[in-house]
Design a protein around this motif. Structure first.
Motif: not given
Length: 81
Positions: A25-28, A45, A61
């Motif tokens: 999944y995407r993070i900053e 989620s 995400m």
């Protein structure tokens, strides 16, 4: 085992709690993975129990997700003289 051709979100929504999964999944900073057991999932989620903590991941995400086999058994410590 869930068929591998399902989109990641659909796979997570249909997987049974307790299934061992890896979720990318995407993070900053880019992307990361959560490897562990699926605890819960709803329309927004999912929660994966990793070795260190429960990770709540927004389904929006998620890039990839799949079922993985159980971890290998731990090896016993080596007794050295």
């Amino acid at each position: 085992m869930t068929p591998p051709h399902l989109p990641p979100r659909q796979f997570l929504l249909t997987a049974e709690p307790g299934t061992r999964v890896v979720v990318r999944y995407r993070i900053e900073e880019g992307l990361t993975d959560a490897l562990g057991y699926l605890v819960a999932v709803n329309g927004n989620s999912c929660t994966v129990r990793t070795r260190t903590s429960d990770v709540d991941i927004p389904l929006a995400m998620v890039i990839a997700a799949k079922q993985v086999p159980p971890p290998p058994p731990r090896r016993s410590p080596v007794n050295r003289p």
